[in-house]
Structure formats: structure tokens, C-alpha cells
Design a protein around this motif. Structure first.
Motif, short mmCIF file in Angstrom:
data_model
loop_
_atom_site.label_atom_id
_atom_site.label_comp_id
_atom_site.label_asym_id
_atom_site.label_seq_id
_atom_site.Cartn_x
_atom_site.Cartn_y
_atom_site.Cartn_z
N VAL A 118 32.93 52.93 -12.55
CA VAL A 118 34.00 51.92 -12.52
C VAL A 118 33.71 51.01 -11.34
N ASP A 119 34.16 49.76 -11.43
CA ASP A 119 33.89 48.80 -10.36
C ASP A 119 34.91 48.90 -9.24
N ALA A 120 34.81 48.00 -8.26
CA ALA A 120 35.69 48.05 -7.10
C ALA A 120 37.16 47.86 -7.47
N LYS A 121 37.43 47.23 -8.61
CA LYS A 121 38.81 47.03 -9.06
C LYS A 121 39.29 48.16 -9.95
N GLY A 122 38.43 49.16 -10.18
CA GLY A 122 38.83 50.31 -10.99
C GLY A 122 38.66 50.11 -12.47
N ALA A 123 37.89 49.11 -12.88
CA ALA A 123 37.68 48.85 -14.30
C ALA A 123 36.31 49.36 -14.75
N ASP A 170 39.14 55.18 -14.55
CA ASP A 170 39.53 53.78 -14.44
C ASP A 170 41.01 53.64 -14.07
N LYS A 171 41.35 52.44 -13.60
CA LYS A 171 42.68 52.23 -13.01
C LYS A 171 43.77 52.00 -14.04
N ASP A 172 43.41 51.46 -15.21
CA ASP A 172 44.46 51.13 -16.17
C ASP A 172 45.07 52.40 -16.76
N GLU A 173 46.27 52.27 -17.32
CA GLU A 173 47.02 53.42 -17.84
C GLU A 173 47.07 53.43 -19.35
N ALA A 232 29.09 51.32 -2.96
CA ALA A 232 28.90 49.88 -2.81
C ALA A 232 28.49 49.27 -4.15
N PRO A 233 28.88 48.04 -4.41
CA PRO A 233 28.46 47.40 -5.67
C PRO A 233 26.94 47.40 -5.81
#
Length: 372
Positions: A118-123, A170-173, A232-233
Motif C-alpha cells: 500500500v502507498d503512503a496514503k494507505g491505498a 489498505d486504509k479504506d473501509e 519509503a516510496p
């Protein structure tokens, strides 16, 4: 006359009883003294071994610092077998008093970072995260000895498990098809908990993922790490210089939608380059630097997911100290000379006091299937 003989007999009996009691008391005291002496010696050995092990940690930390501050350009640029911490891991330090110190340092690039999916934004990172995870899960189910002869993970099972693992990270629910995650996983799949929706501290946090049995969870630990928790990215993949062969086989490369894992021939080519003293660097330069693409003869434009790692911010340090360690096996004493990954080398130690061996588990009990 008879009375006098009876009295003499009683006195003799009392003397014999007193002698027996005295001998028993002396033996008990001597045995207690020996036990106390052995206990005192073993406690002293334990205290010294503890201090030596702690000094091994300090030595490893200093070695890592020196590697960054005073190493040559190559060792500062990449983590490899040329680094001081790697050289330290290959030797045992013999000390006076029959003491041995062995320090092992491992970089996190020896395994793939699951949190890098997942990326830094949680996606999720496009379709790459799921496609890589599907390929990795299928590879483990097909090649890991624990799954030999098992058909527990078909294509549909792997697809669902890949989605579930990513939903935990991931961040989404919501699930991939838009269903609320708690409703789907707890209500329909009967999971013990809803997805965490964040990077994980440990792979054991994934135990509640539906479809992830204990056998697969334990197998994942040989290939994946969770450190650093927030990579890190452009990182998170294997380090070509330190990853073991089975992790190198998880390198996922290709163009467009045509990606695949490295085959055994490519893994052998990477290992051969390492044996020849070459170091994989992000940019090819002076010897001994070499490149991933040139070594395998593949197109420069191919992508690798997760991106290859060359440096590490997190290291694991194991420090083991042994001080005159002897143990009892039957009626004989044995001295530990060396401990390898699969055996303990001992030598006879006649007349030396030893301790009873015991085994303490360093991890939760494994399921029956894992032990077969």
C-alpha cells in the motif's frame, strides 16, 4: 553377666546408629556443598554470558554506525556481504575463559515488505499489489514443502485471500466491490475481527484474515517482513545482495500486464554473481558493482514490484554468548563447541560439572500439519 552383655549390645547399637547418622549427615552436607558450588559456578557463567551477549549488541550497533560513517562508497551505497556487519556475522569471537560470542546481523531487505503493498496514503498500488500477491501466494502453495500434496489453495482461493490481505492493509473501509468491510468479513465470512485498515506491526496480526490458515501464515514469515512499518516510496522489495534464494524467487518483474516471478535459472544467475564477489548496485559503476538487468540479460525497461531494495533502515541483531557451557546427557558431561543452524557440536568433558538440558519454545505451538 547376661545383663551386662545386654547393656553392651544396646550401647553398640546406639553407637552404630550414631555412626550411620553422622555419615548420612556428612554425605548430605557434602552433596549440598557440591550442588551449591555447581549452582554458584553456573550462575557466574550465566551472568558473564548475559553481559557478553549485551556487549555483542553494542558491538553490532557500533559496526552499523561505522559502516555508515566510515565505510567505502560501495558499502555506504548498498547493503551487501562486503559490509562490516555482514562480515561480523560470519565469525565467532573466542574470548578467555572458554567464552564464545557470536553476533548475527540481518537487514530487512532479506525479505519482502508486506506493508509496501500500500502507498503512503494507505491505498493499493494499482493492480500491481493484488497481482503480485496472487503470484506470491500461488508460488508458496506450489513450492513450500509444507503444502506438498495439498490442494488447499486453488485459483479462486488465492484470489480471495489476496483481496482479504490487502483489505487488512489498505486504509479504506470497503471491499473491492464496494461492500462495507465489517459487514462482509465479520457478518458473512465470520472473521474474528474487522480488517485493521493499516500497516501491520507483525504478520501475526493477520491471523483473523479469512482463508489464511495457520500453515500459510507461518509460511509467509519465511518470505515477508513488516519492517519498516512505513517503507519509503519506491522500496520494499528484496535486496539482491542479501536475500536468500527462496526470496529471490519472489522478484516480480515484467512490462505492462505481463509480469512473472523469477525462474530458478535467474535465481542461480544472481547467486553466481554474488559468489563471484559482484555487488548489485542501483546504478552500475566501477567494479565490483553490477546491475540486475545486465546480470539476467533482460530489458532495461522492465519494472520490478515491489521495487528492489539496496539500503536498509532496520536491522535485526541476534547476540549469543556461551561461557564454558557443559551439560549432562545420561551420566556423561559434554561441552558445547559450536551451534549451527541444524546441529550442536559437542566434545566430551569428563569430570566437569554440567547442567541438565532443557528446551524452551521460542514461538507459539505449531499446528499438526506444520509438523508433518
Amino acid at each position: 553377666m547376661t545383663r551386662a552383655r545386654d547393656e553392651d549390645g544396646v550401647v553398640l547399637l546406639l553407637v552404630l546408629v550414631l555412626v550411620v547418622v553422622a555419615i548420612s549427615t556428612a554425605y548430605a552436607l557434602a552433596k549440598t556443598s557440591v550442588i551449591e558450588a555447581i549452582s554458584t559456578r553456573q550462575y557466574g557463567q550465566y551472568a558473564r554470558a548475559t553481559l557478553l551477549a549485551r556487549s555483542g549488541i553494542a558491538l553490532a550497533v557500533r559496526t552499523l554506525q561505522d559502516d555508515v560513517l566510515e565505510g567505502d562508497p560501495i558499502t555506504q551505497q548498498v547493503e551487501s556481504e562486503l559490509d562490516a556487519w555482514a562480515l561480523l556475522s560470519k565469525q565467532e569471537i573466542e574470548l578467555p575463559g572458554e567464552a564464545v560470542l557470536h553476533v548475527t546481523v540481518r537487514d530487512t531487505g532479506g525479505r519482502l515488505n508486506l506493508n509496501a503493498l500500500v502507498d503512503a496514503k494507505g491505498a493499493r498500488i494499482g493492480e500491481s499489489s493484488k497481482e503480485f500477491l496472487k503470484a506470491a501466494l500461488a508460488h508458496i502453495a506450489e513450492t513450500a514443502p509444507a503444502f506438498k500434496g495439498s490442494s488447499a489453495y486453488g485459483d479462486e482461493d488465492v484470489d480471495e485471500l489476496a483481496d482479504a490481505l490487502l483489505d487488512w492493509l489498505d486504509k479504506d473501509e470497503e471491499t473491492r466491490v464496494g461492500t462495507p468491510e465489517e459487514e462482509y468479513y465479520v457478518g458473512i465470512k465470520k472473521a474474528a475481527s474487522a480488517p485493521l485498515d493499516r500497516p501491520v506491526f507483525s504478520l501475526d496480526e493477520l491471523a483473523a484474515v479469512p482463508g489464511l490458515d495457520a500453515l500459510m501464515l507461518e509460511s509467509l514469515k519465511a518470505y515477508f517482513t513488516t519492517y519498516p512499518m512505513f517503507p519509503a516510496p519506491g522500496s520494499g522489495g528484496a535486496n539482491l545482495n542479501t536475500a536468500p534464494p527462496h526470496v529471490l524467487g519472489m522478484i516480480y518483474h515484467g512490462l505492462g500486464k505481463e509480469f512473472e516471478l523469477l525462474d530458478s535459472r535467474d535465481v542461480f544467475s544472481l547467486l553466481r554473481a554474488r559468489q563471484e564477489g559482484r555487488v548489485f548496485c542501483p546504478a552500475e559503476g566501477a567494479e565490483p558493482c553490477t546491475g540486475f538487468y545486465r546480470t539476467l540479460g533482460i530489458a532495461e525497461g522492465e519494472e520490478v514490484f515491489p521495487p528492489l531494495s539496496y539500503t536498509s533502515r532496520v536491522f535485526r541483531i541476534d547476540s549469543e554468548a556461551r561461557v564454558g557451557e557443559t551439560f549432562l546427557l545420561g551420566a556423561s558431561s559434554w561441552r558445547i563447541e559450536e551451534i549451527t543452524h541444524d546441529r550442536v557440536i559437542v566434545s566430551p568433558a569428563p569430570g566437569q560439572p554440567g547442567k541438565m538440558p532443557f528446551w524452551k519454545a521460542d514461538a507459539p505451538g505449531r499446528p499438526l500439519e506444520m509438523g508433518r
